[in-house]
Design an enzyme around this catalytic site. Structure first.
Site, PDB file in Angstrom:
ATOM      1  N   LEU A   1     -13.569  -1.710   6.797  1.00  0.00           N
ATOM      2  CA  LEU A   1     -13.801  -3.103   7.198  1.00  0.00           C
ATOM      3  C   LEU A   1     -15.068  -3.627   6.527  1.00  0.00           C
ATOM      4  CD1 LEU A   1     -12.985  -3.022  11.044  1.00  0.00           C
ATOM      5  CD2 LEU A   1     -11.530  -3.829   9.175  1.00  0.00           C
ATOM      6  N   THR A  38      -5.457  -0.471   7.343  1.00  0.00           N
ATOM      7  CA  THR A  38      -6.802  -0.858   7.761  1.00  0.00           C
ATOM      8  C   THR A  38      -6.762  -1.163   9.255  1.00  0.00           C
ATOM      9  OG1 THR A  38      -7.175  -1.797   5.595  1.00  0.00           O
ATOM     10  CG2 THR A  38      -8.684  -2.487   7.335  1.00  0.00           C
ATOM     11  N   CYS A  42      -5.768  -9.445   3.151  1.00  0.00           N
ATOM     12  CA  CYS A  42      -6.715  -8.588   3.868  1.00  0.00           C
ATOM     13  C   CYS A  42      -8.092  -9.162   4.158  1.00  0.00           C
ATOM     14  CB  CYS A  42      -6.862  -7.264   3.122  1.00  0.00           C
ATOM     15  SG  CYS A  42      -5.321  -6.339   3.146  1.00  0.00           S
ATOM     16  N   ASN A  50       1.826  -2.521   8.505  1.00  0.00           N
ATOM     17  CA  ASN A  50       0.993  -3.727   8.536  1.00  0.00           C
ATOM     18  C   ASN A  50       0.192  -3.816   9.831  1.00  0.00           C
ATOM     19  OD1 ASN A  50       3.766  -3.829   9.089  1.00  0.00           O
ATOM     20  ND2 ASN A  50       3.774  -6.043   9.266  1.00  0.00           N
ATOM     21  N   VAL A 103       0.833  -1.208   0.000  1.00  0.00           N
ATOM     22  CA  VAL A 103       0.000   0.000   0.000  1.00  0.00           C
ATOM     23  C   VAL A 103       0.868   1.258   0.000  1.00  0.00           C
ATOM     24  CG1 VAL A 103      -1.594   1.367   1.424  1.00  0.00           C
ATOM     25  CG2 VAL A 103      -2.038  -1.026   0.998  1.00  0.00           C
ATOM     26  N   PRO A 138      -1.533  -6.945  11.020  1.00  0.00           N
ATOM     27  CA  PRO A 138      -1.937  -8.357  10.845  1.00  0.00           C
ATOM     28  C   PRO A 138      -2.871  -8.832  11.954  1.00  0.00           C
ATOM     29  CG  PRO A 138       0.282  -8.225  11.766  1.00  0.00           C
ATOM     30  CD  PRO A 138      -0.133  -6.816  11.469  1.00  0.00           C
ATOM     31  N   PHE A 184     -18.040  -6.994   2.634  1.00  0.00           N
ATOM     32  CA  PHE A 184     -19.053  -7.123   1.577  1.00  0.00           C
ATOM     33  C   PHE A 184     -18.462  -7.795   0.332  1.00  0.00           C
ATOM     34  CE2 PHE A 184     -23.146  -4.695   2.168  1.00  0.00           C
ATOM     35  CZ  PHE A 184     -23.053  -4.610   3.545  1.00  0.00           C
ATOM     36  N   LEU A 185     -17.224  -7.418  -0.021  1.00  0.00           N
ATOM     37  CA  LEU A 185     -16.600  -8.007  -1.216  1.00  0.00           C
ATOM     38  C   LEU A 185     -16.378  -9.509  -1.015  1.00  0.00           C
ATOM     39  CD1 LEU A 185     -13.973  -5.265  -2.170  1.00  0.00           C
ATOM     40  CD2 LEU A 185     -16.103  -5.816  -3.363  1.00  0.00           C
TER      41      LEU A 185
HETATM   42  N1  LIG Z   1      -2.187  -5.132   0.403  1.00  0.00           N
HETATM   43  C1  LIG Z   1      -3.288  -4.526   0.008  1.00  0.00           C
HETATM   44  O1  LIG Z   1      -3.754  -4.735  -1.102  1.00  0.00           O
HETATM   45  C2  LIG Z   1      -3.995  -3.554   0.901  1.00  0.00           C
HETATM   46  C3  LIG Z   1      -3.631  -3.383   2.242  1.00  0.00           C
HETATM   47  N2  LIG Z   1      -4.306  -2.492   3.038  1.00  0.00           N
HETATM   48  C4  LIG Z   1      -3.883  -2.273   4.413  1.00  0.00           C
HETATM   49  O2  LIG Z   1      -2.678  -1.502   4.399  1.00  0.00           O
HETATM   50  C5  LIG Z   1      -1.821  -1.877   5.483  1.00  0.00           C
HETATM   51  C6  LIG Z   1      -0.463  -2.265   4.933  1.00  0.00           C
HETATM   52  O3  LIG Z   1      -0.624  -3.383   4.095  1.00  0.00           O
HETATM   53  P1  LIG Z   1       0.559  -3.865   3.147  1.00  0.00           P
HETATM   54  O4  LIG Z   1       1.138  -2.688   2.441  1.00  0.00           O
HETATM   55  O5  LIG Z   1       0.023  -4.993   2.355  1.00  0.00           O
HETATM   56  O6  LIG Z   1       1.602  -4.406   4.238  1.00  0.00           O
HETATM   57  P2  LIG Z   1       3.150  -4.711   4.048  1.00  0.00           P
HETATM   58  O7  LIG Z   1       3.502  -5.705   5.079  1.00  0.00           O
HETATM   59  O8  LIG Z   1       3.449  -4.993   2.615  1.00  0.00           O
HETATM   60  O9  LIG Z   1       3.872  -3.310   4.389  1.00  0.00           O
HETATM   61  C7  LIG Z   1       3.950  -2.750   5.655  1.00  0.00           C
HETATM   62  C8  LIG Z   1       5.331  -2.149   5.833  1.00  0.00           C
HETATM   63  O10 LIG Z   1       5.360  -1.380   7.025  1.00  0.00           O
HETATM   64  C9  LIG Z   1       6.665  -1.486   7.586  1.00  0.00           C
HETATM   65  N3  LIG Z   1       6.633  -1.095   8.993  1.00  0.00           N
HETATM   66  C10 LIG Z   1       6.062  -1.736  10.042  1.00  0.00           C
HETATM   67  N4  LIG Z   1       6.212  -1.029  11.168  1.00  0.00           N
HETATM   68  C11 LIG Z   1       6.897   0.086  10.841  1.00  0.00           C
HETATM   69  C12 LIG Z   1       7.358   1.216  11.581  1.00  0.00           C
HETATM   70  N5  LIG Z   1       7.098   1.330  12.873  1.00  0.00           N
HETATM   71  N6  LIG Z   1       8.043   2.168  10.925  1.00  0.00           N
HETATM   72  C13 LIG Z   1       8.296   2.057   9.599  1.00  0.00           C
HETATM   73  N7  LIG Z   1       7.875   1.026   8.851  1.00  0.00           N
HETATM   74  C14 LIG Z   1       7.185   0.053   9.463  1.00  0.00           C
HETATM   75  C15 LIG Z   1       7.033  -2.933   7.362  1.00  0.00           C
HETATM   76  O11 LIG Z   1       8.436  -3.133   7.433  1.00  0.00           O
HETATM   77  C16 LIG Z   1       6.453  -3.183   5.955  1.00  0.00           C
HETATM   78  O12 LIG Z   1       7.417  -2.966   4.945  1.00  0.00           O
HETATM   79  C17 LIG Z   1      -2.553  -2.990   6.232  1.00  0.00           C
HETATM   80  O13 LIG Z   1      -3.281  -2.415   7.280  1.00  0.00           O
HETATM   81  C18 LIG Z   1      -3.519  -3.541   5.187  1.00  0.00           C
HETATM   82  O14 LIG Z   1      -4.680  -4.098   5.765  1.00  0.00           O
HETATM   83  C19 LIG Z   1      -5.314  -1.712   2.540  1.00  0.00           C
HETATM   84  C20 LIG Z   1      -5.696  -1.814   1.228  1.00  0.00           C
HETATM   85  C21 LIG Z   1      -5.071  -2.741   0.301  1.00  0.00           C
HETATM   86  O1  LIG Z   2      -7.985  -4.096   1.708  1.00  0.00           O
HETATM   87  C1  LIG Z   2      -7.428  -4.704   0.833  1.00  0.00           C
HETATM   88  O2  LIG Z   2      -6.378  -5.320   0.966  1.00  0.00           O
HETATM   89  C2  LIG Z   2      -7.998  -4.849  -0.541  1.00  0.00           C
HETATM   90  O3  LIG Z   2      -8.571  -6.180  -0.591  1.00  0.00           O
HETATM   91  C3  LIG Z   2      -9.113  -6.533  -1.851  1.00  0.00           C
HETATM   92  O4  LIG Z   2      -8.094  -6.472  -2.858  1.00  0.00           O
HETATM   93  P1  LIG Z   2      -7.030  -7.659  -3.069  1.00  0.00           P
HETATM   94  O5  LIG Z   2      -7.062  -8.571  -1.891  1.00  0.00           O
HETATM   95  O6  LIG Z   2      -5.755  -7.023  -3.437  1.00  0.00           O
HETATM   96  O7  LIG Z   2      -7.549  -8.452  -4.356  1.00  0.00           O
HETATM   97  P2  LIG Z   2      -9.014  -8.852  -4.890  1.00  0.00           P
HETATM   98  O8  LIG Z   2      -9.074  -8.536  -6.314  1.00  0.00           O
HETATM   99  O9  LIG Z   2     -10.099  -8.358  -4.033  1.00  0.00           O
HETATM  100  O10 LIG Z   2      -8.968 -10.440  -4.757  1.00  0.00           O
HETATM  101  C4  LIG Z   2      -8.995 -11.074  -3.488  1.00  0.00           C
HETATM  102  C5  LIG Z   2      -9.206 -12.571  -3.678  1.00  0.00           C
HETATM  103  O11 LIG Z   2     -10.526 -12.859  -4.123  1.00  0.00           O
HETATM  104  C6  LIG Z   2     -10.496 -13.666  -5.277  1.00  0.00           C
HETATM  105  N1  LIG Z   2     -11.675 -13.338  -6.103  1.00  0.00           N
HETATM  106  C7  LIG Z   2     -11.936 -12.070  -6.479  1.00  0.00           C
HETATM  107  C8  LIG Z   2     -13.044 -11.768  -7.234  1.00  0.00           C
HETATM  108  C9  LIG Z   2     -13.932 -12.785  -7.612  1.00  0.00           C
HETATM  109  O12 LIG Z   2     -14.961 -12.580  -8.295  1.00  0.00           O
HETATM  110  N2  LIG Z   2     -13.651 -14.063  -7.222  1.00  0.00           N
HETATM  111  C10 LIG Z   2     -12.545 -14.360  -6.465  1.00  0.00           C
HETATM  112  O13 LIG Z   2     -12.342 -15.538  -6.121  1.00  0.00           O
HETATM  113  C11 LIG Z   2      -9.157 -13.324  -5.933  1.00  0.00           C
HETATM  114  O14 LIG Z   2      -8.744 -14.336  -6.806  1.00  0.00           O
HETATM  115  C12 LIG Z   2      -8.267 -13.182  -4.715  1.00  0.00           C
HETATM  116  O15 LIG Z   2      -7.820 -14.429  -4.266  1.00  0.00           O
HETATM  117  C13 LIG Z   2     -10.215  -5.557  -2.223  1.00  0.00           C
HETATM  118  O16 LIG Z   2     -10.725  -5.886  -3.533  1.00  0.00           O
HETATM  119  C14 LIG Z   2      -9.702  -4.135  -2.210  1.00  0.00           C
HETATM  120  O17 LIG Z   2     -10.805  -3.248  -2.456  1.00  0.00           O
HETATM  121  C15 LIG Z   2      -9.082  -3.828  -0.849  1.00  0.00           C
HETATM  122  O18 LIG Z   2      -8.516  -2.534  -0.861  1.00  0.00           O
END
Ligand SMILES: NC(=O)C1=CN([C@@H]2O[C@H](COP(=O)(O)OP(=O)(O)OC[C@H]3O[C@@H](n4cnc5c(N)ncnc54)[C@H](O)[C@@H]3O)[C@@H](O)[C@H]2O)C=CC1
Ligand SMILES: O=C(O)[C@H]1O[C@H](OP(=O)(O)OP(=O)(O)OC[C@H]2O[C@@H](n3ccc(=O)[nH]c3=O)[C@H](O)[C@@H]2O)[C@H](O)[C@@H](O)[C@@H]1O
Length: 466
Positions: free
Chosen positions: A219, A128, A274, A87, A12, A89, A224-225
């Site tokens: 959340l 999140t 997520c 993160n 992110v 988690p 919902f998704l």
């Molecule tokens: N991965 C996704 O598609 C999405 C994730 N989110 C939310 O965004 C947040 C981050 O997710 P990701 O980017 O996937 O996690 P990630 O694990 O890829 O990145 C988090 C980063 O934060 C760093 N970090 C942790 N504590 C720290 C600190 N005190 N100071 C500096 N850096 C620090 C870690 O080393 C890591 O590189 C989570 O809350 C997740 O639920 C929201 C929307 C989409």
């Molecule tokens: O908070 C988050 O991390 C993000 O989580 C999801 O995004 P993401 O997990 O990156 O990917 P998606 O495209 O949602 O897919 C999630 C999982 O559902 C599966 N999926 C998706 C759509 C579908 O119709 N069927 C299905 O099995 C995908 O293959 C995958 O394993 C949400 O779509 C994002 O809106 C949100 O920001």
């Protein structure tokens, strides 16, 4: 010049800050992380993960108004606005283990901000987080900076990007959500963040709310998704039992404008870092508020997802004459979805572990996931029956069956005639993503199972015998 600091250079933080830098050339953006290796990957030619379009954006801005650094304190000190994308988690032990969000990283980021700051700051929650986190963060910040007389405004600005389409989602978001205190200082901070997004997001797509609505909306959005996927996956089991075709059911449902067409693809189960984490967090919040029934309702979305993965493993084993012991099975795809190298909570992990539990020998190919990553996810200490290979033909040579576990486009254009010739007979295909042409495969000679479709005649016979 406004200075932004993004704490957390992950899936992110990295893309989000890069797009802000791209769209706001007059703003200086520093992305910081405690992980030195992540920062050095961001500063190298090979970024820490694969995301379409990301490299181009980073190459355009890095060294101009975008920098990646492990000097966290310096950039926090200098920033006017701090985005926190660390993160969050699921807790693995203690109170709420398996459900509650672990806010350790968030809290340590907040304490560090309080320690190093010497001027007023806007702190933006991008991670999140549980609803009402801003309240706790606000206390930590203000209590620890009292003597310095610094004022903080906390905003909730949850991120809605999906991996695999992150750059497109950031460039053209459905909406940007900003929650803040509804007093003059809070509204002023909201306006400052709005001004940044206004560089490229139309005004009518920027929604502002109070803090708790913004936190809860994120959340709720993921719940919902995920619920839609579990709903269609539950239907897929019923389709197999009745001769209905799940893609036809999805089409019919999606044409109802009250339902809409997206997120109705039946699959081997949803993965990613997520959905499960955020739903369990929601369940925990419901339970903590005495709302057991509401929590149980959302928990069911996860249970159906677990069922879908184990149902798939069961289909593979029973179809192959009730034993996969010693049989080679080609696994095509390991990432949790296409166009990403991310394997966090990928359904492929549970499916592979299930097959290994029945003593299958797996040959795994994914176009973007490294051997090291696959081995790590499968905790391969002592597991001999797994090979990670470099292409789909190698993965399926001499195999009894193949499983599609990620919907990579390249799996649609494989020469399945060639694959068939090199497999043991009968040759089985298990399409966990419904991307293959079942009729063509059957013409070639494969016995095919695909999710939510009428069963192959051979499989019906086998299942009767079983
Ligand atoms: N991965 C996704 O598609 C999405 C994730 N989110 C939310 O965004 C947040 C981050 O997710 P990701 O980017 O996937 O996690 P990630 O694990 O890829 O990145 C988090 C980063 O934060 C760093 N970090 C942790 N504590 C720290 C600190 N005190 N100071 C500096 N850096 C620090 C870690 O080393 C890591 O590189 C989570 O809350 C997740 O639920 C929201 C929307 C989409
Ligand atoms: O908070 C988050 O991390 C993000 O989580 C999801 O995004 P993401 O997990 O990156 O990917 P998606 O495209 O949602 O897919 C999630 C999982 O559902 C599966 N999926 C998706 C759509 C579908 O119709 N069927 C299905 O099995 C995908 O293959 C995958 O394993 C949400 O779509 C994002 O809106 C949100 O920001």
């Amino acid at each position: 010049m406004v200075k932004i600091c993004g704490i957390g250079a992950g899936y992110v933080g990295g893309p989000t800050m890069a797009v802000i830098a791209l769209k706001c050339p007059s703003i200086e953006v520093a992305v910081v992380d405690i992980s030195e290796s992540r920062i050095s990957a961001w500063n190298s030619k090979k970024l820490p993960f694969y995301e379409p379009g990301l490299e181009e954006v980073v190459n355009q801005c890095r060294g101009k108004n975008l920098l990646f650094s492990s000097d966290v304190e310096k950039h926090v000190y200098e920033a006017d606005i701090i985005f926190v994308s660390v993160n969050t988690p699921t807790k693995i032990k203690g109170i709420g283990a398996g459900k509650a969000a672990d806010l350790t990283y968030w809290e340590s980021a907040a304490r560090m901000i309080a320690d190093v700051s010497n001027s007023d700051k806007i702190v933006v929650e991008k991670s999140t987080v549980p609803v009402r986190t801003a309240e706790a963060i606000g206390k930590i910040l203000s209590e620890n900076s009292k003597s310095k007389g610094i004022k903080y405004q906390i905003l909730s600005n949850p991120e809605f990007l999906s991996e695999g389409t992150a750059i497109q989602d950031l460039l053209n978001p459905d909406r940007v959500l900003i929650g803040g205190n509804q007093d003059p200082q809070g509204l002023d901070a909201i306006q400052k963040l709005k001004d940044i997004y206004a560089y490229w997001v139309p005004q009518d797509r920027i929604i502002t709310t109070n803090l708790w609505s913004a936190e809860l909306s994120k959340l709720a959005d993921n719940a919902f998704l995920a619920q839609r996927i579990s709903s269609i996956n539950a239907m897929s089991a019923l389709c197999e039992a009745t001769g209905a075709e799940v893609s036809q059911v999805s089409l019919a449902l999606g044409k109802n404008t009250k339902i809409g067409p997206k997120f109705l693809n039946a699959s081997v189960g949803f993965g990613g870092s997520c959905f499960q984490k955020d739903i369990m967090n929601l369940v925990y919040i419901c339970e903590s508020n005495g709302l057991t029934q509401v929590g149980n309702y959302w928990k069911e979305v996860i249970k159906v997802n677990e069922y879908q993965k184990s149902r798939f493993v069961h289909r593979v084993v029973t179809s192959m004459f009730n034993t996969v012991s010693g049989k080679k099975i080609g696994i095509l795809g390991f990432a949790f979805k296409k166009d990403t190298s991310d394997t966090r909570k990928s359904p492929a992990i549970d499916v592979c572990k299930g097959l290994l539990g029945d003593n299958a020998c797996l040959s795994i190919y994914d176009p973007r996931v490294t051997e090291h990553q696959i081995e790590k996810e499968l905790c391969m200490d002592g597991v001999e029956c797994v090979n990670v290979v470099g292409d789909a033909y190698e993965a399926t040579r001499d195999a009894h069956g193949l499983c599609i576990l990620t919907e990579w486009d390249e799996f649609k254009t494989i020469d399945y005639q060639r694959v068939y010739q090199n497999m043991e007979k009968p040759a089985f295909v298990f399409d966990g993503r419904n991307i293959l042409d079942v009729h063509k495969l059957r013409e070639i000679g494969f016995i095919v199972y695909s999710i939510g479709n009428p069963l192959d005649q051979c499989l019906i016979n086998i299942n009767i015998i079983n």
